[in-house]
Design an enzyme around this catalytic site. Sequence first.
Site, PDB file in Angstrom:
ATOM      1  CD  GLU A  26     -14.978  50.096  51.017  1.00 40.84           C
ATOM      2  OE1 GLU A  26     -14.450  49.910  49.904  1.00 40.84           O
ATOM      3  OE2 GLU A  26     -15.990  50.953  50.944  1.00 40.84           O
ATOM      4  CB  ALA A 142     -23.715  44.452  42.408  1.00 41.16           C
ATOM      5  CG  ASP A 143     -22.258  49.207  45.687  1.00 41.41           C
ATOM      6  OD1 ASP A 143     -21.917  47.797  45.486  1.00 41.41           O
ATOM      7  OD2 ASP A 143     -21.778  50.069  45.802  1.00 41.41           O
ATOM      8  CE  LYS A 160     -16.369  54.713  44.381  1.00 39.68           C
ATOM      9  NZ  LYS A 160     -17.592  53.875  45.301  1.00 39.68           N
TER      10      LYS A 160
END
Length: 309
Positions: A26, A142-143, A160
């Site tokens: 990413e 949204a992941d 996280k």
Amino acid sequence: MPETTVTLSEEVREAMAAHRPVVALESTIIAHGLPRPRNLAVAEELEALVRKEGAVPATIAVLDGVAHVGLDRRQLEQVAGDPGVRKLGHRDLAPALAARASGATTVSATAFLAARSGIRVFATGGLGGVHREWAQSQDESADLRLLARTRITVVCAGVKSILDVPATLQRLETLGVTVLGYGTEHFPGFYLTSSGEPVDWTVRSPEEVAAVMRAQETLAVPGTPGAALIVAHPVPQDEQLDPELHDRVLAEALDECRERGIVGQAVTPFLLEYLMRHTEGASLEANLAAVRGNVRLAARIAAAAAAVR
């Protein structure tokens, strides 16, 4: 999305044509996760770690309305140095392309573009998930839904730790996303080696992960996208954030967040920034230690998967 809006670098295109291992990376960590100029140095370091393990790095970003899968030095510098680079989730890709904007891709956007390009393995730090006090806010990354409909293997250090980890694991189960603990029977805690939550399946080698990937493909229903495979790889214990420091500072951050009335998308960046400042940068170093380990492992998994094709 027109074909001309997604471009593979020559290195990535050649590697995929030759069935060599490729690892997606990413770009949000470069543009928004690290201070300048360290961000560029880390971007180059992560790509070098992939190459050292025998794979090809494919850092992903949108530049001037074109999604690039694999960046050259000039493009990495643009992502790292331009303060106008936006943060793009999967939902933001179409507007960004149409507006010819530039943006760094989050987990959801990176996973989507990588899978669309045929890349099978993606390395990141930590996933998004279900936020604390979800019952009041209905706030969920949204992941999760994107991974529920995208066939890609994601190597991460869990989700996280500022999130509701048990609720996130339950949500992943509901969505049919498989989670493997790599060398651990407990789900990692991002900055911490363990969140304390158990995982149902443990693997201990890249070859075992590659075998699960092959089994996924065998079970795939034709015409359906399938779901992601999450490889939860903990940060080494000697590189994790001190657990007592983590818990104390996070509790303080959550209290301040409530007092200030911070909600929605502003919560995560506020909490991460608070942790970094009040741990004197220790949380950032633990994050980077996790990312480095994930990148190395992802390259080994990609190599193991490519070896049996």
